[in-house]
Design a protein around this motif. Structure first.
Motif, short mmCIF file in Angstrom:
data_model
loop_
_atom_site.label_atom_id
_atom_site.label_comp_id
_atom_site.label_asym_id
_atom_site.label_seq_id
_atom_site.Cartn_x
_atom_site.Cartn_y
_atom_site.Cartn_z
N VAL A 2 13.78 49.79 44.41
CA VAL A 2 14.42 48.25 44.72
C VAL A 2 15.49 48.25 45.96
O VAL A 2 16.48 49.03 45.75
CB VAL A 2 14.85 47.54 43.13
CG1 VAL A 2 15.45 46.18 43.33
CG2 VAL A 2 13.58 47.60 42.34
N LYS A 3 15.29 47.32 46.70
CA LYS A 3 16.25 46.94 47.77
C LYS A 3 17.60 46.20 47.15
O LYS A 3 17.02 45.16 46.39
CB LYS A 3 15.79 46.21 48.64
CG LYS A 3 14.81 46.89 49.69
CD LYS A 3 14.23 46.01 50.90
CE LYS A 3 13.14 46.59 51.60
NZ LYS A 3 12.71 45.95 52.65
N SER A 4 18.61 46.87 47.30
CA SER A 4 19.81 46.01 46.87
C SER A 4 21.04 46.23 47.81
O SER A 4 20.91 47.26 48.36
CB SER A 4 20.25 46.63 45.38
OG SER A 4 20.70 47.90 45.38
N ALA A 12 23.03 41.26 45.01
CA ALA A 12 21.82 40.92 45.41
C ALA A 12 20.87 42.08 45.42
O ALA A 12 21.17 43.07 45.81
CB ALA A 12 21.96 40.35 47.10
N ARG A 13 19.59 41.70 45.00
CA ARG A 13 18.49 42.23 44.92
C ARG A 13 17.32 41.81 45.44
O ARG A 13 17.13 40.52 45.15
CB ARG A 13 18.21 42.74 43.48
CG ARG A 13 19.32 43.44 42.82
CD ARG A 13 19.02 43.76 41.23
NE ARG A 13 18.03 44.96 41.16
CZ ARG A 13 18.26 46.18 40.68
NH1 ARG A 13 19.44 46.63 40.33
NH2 ARG A 13 17.32 46.77 40.63
N PHE A 14 16.55 42.41 45.86
CA PHE A 14 15.05 42.08 46.54
C PHE A 14 14.31 41.35 45.54
O PHE A 14 14.03 42.00 44.56
CB PHE A 14 14.50 43.08 47.27
CG PHE A 14 13.06 42.50 47.77
CD1 PHE A 14 13.06 41.75 48.91
CD2 PHE A 14 11.88 42.57 47.27
CE1 PHE A 14 11.76 41.20 49.45
CE2 PHE A 14 10.69 42.24 47.76
CZ PHE A 14 10.63 41.42 48.83
N ARG A 15 14.03 40.22 45.55
CA ARG A 15 13.02 39.47 44.94
C ARG A 15 12.23 38.62 45.94
O ARG A 15 12.51 37.97 46.76
CB ARG A 15 13.58 38.39 43.99
CG ARG A 15 14.10 38.79 42.64
CD ARG A 15 14.59 37.74 41.75
NE ARG A 15 15.90 38.41 41.29
CZ ARG A 15 17.25 37.65 42.10
NH1 ARG A 15 16.92 36.70 42.55
NH2 ARG A 15 18.26 38.05 41.40
N LYS A 16 10.73 38.96 45.72
CA LYS A 16 9.82 37.96 46.40
C LYS A 16 9.98 36.50 46.56
O LYS A 16 9.92 36.16 45.50
CB LYS A 16 8.42 38.66 46.14
CG LYS A 16 7.30 38.23 47.09
CD LYS A 16 6.01 39.01 46.82
CE LYS A 16 5.07 38.65 47.79
NZ LYS A 16 3.86 39.51 47.71
N SER A 18 12.47 35.00 47.51
CA SER A 18 13.76 34.35 47.38
C SER A 18 14.52 33.94 48.90
O SER A 18 15.29 33.23 48.75
CB SER A 18 14.89 35.43 46.93
OG SER A 18 14.83 36.58 47.81
N CYS A 53 22.69 42.74 52.75
CA CYS A 53 21.62 41.54 52.56
C CYS A 53 22.19 40.46 53.54
O CYS A 53 23.26 40.54 54.13
CB CYS A 53 21.73 40.94 51.18
SG CYS A 53 23.33 40.25 50.69
#
Length: 160
Positions: A2-4, A12-16, A18, A53
């Motif tokens: 997971v990208k963070s 912040a973390r990657f969420r499709k 977003s 991010c």
């Protein structure tokens, strides 16, 4: 994996969907050092899976222009109000410079186009005179000056 975001205090973390972007650390060692210094993390080295991010960039995205404020991430939770004001001013300065540069380039294009028209007219007159005098000759000589040659090269540069 997971990208963070690796910035201190950022969750912040990657969420499709977003709309949040994540940027890897640059390959350029000098720029990488600038990014590491901006993050202010002691005894830490970025890995190929380290991301920053878009929250940490003034415009929300990374810039590859060294004069742009987003060349290095600058917005962090531990930033002082003075630092944030300074960042906003640097963005205004950058926009003003870009606007002036665009106006200067447009003016240059107009001057080059006008000069090119004069040179081309002059060339056409020379070619007609030479053709009239020596119809059998393939080669012709013009009275181009270095200024004329520079104008023609500027036309090529600006695709005129």
């Amino acid at each position: 994996m997971v990208k963070s975001c690796c910035a201190v205090g950022c969750t912040a973390r990657f969420r499709k969907g977003s709309g949040l972007s994540f940027y890897r650390f640059p390959d350029d060692t000098t720029l990488e050092r600038l990014w590491k210094a901006a993050l202010s993390r002691k005894d830490w080295e970025p890995t190929p899976h380290s991301y920053v991010c878009s929250h940490h960039f003034v415009t929300g995205r990374r810039s590859f222009d060294p004069t742009h404020p987003d060349y290095v991430p600058t917005i962090f939770s531990n930033s002082t109000p003075f630092a944030q004001e300074k960042i906003a001013k640097s963005m205004d300065r950058y926009n003003n410079v870009q606007e002036r540069r665009g106006k200067r380039e447009e003016s240059m294009k107009r001057r080059v186009a006008a000069s090119a028209l004069m040179v081309l007219t002059h060339l056409e007159d020379d070619v007609e005179e030479v053709y009239d005098e020596t119809c059998t000759s393939v080669a012709c000589q013009t009275e181009l000056t270095m200024k004329d040659i520079n104008i023609v090269s500027m036309c090529e540069r600006f695709s005129i």
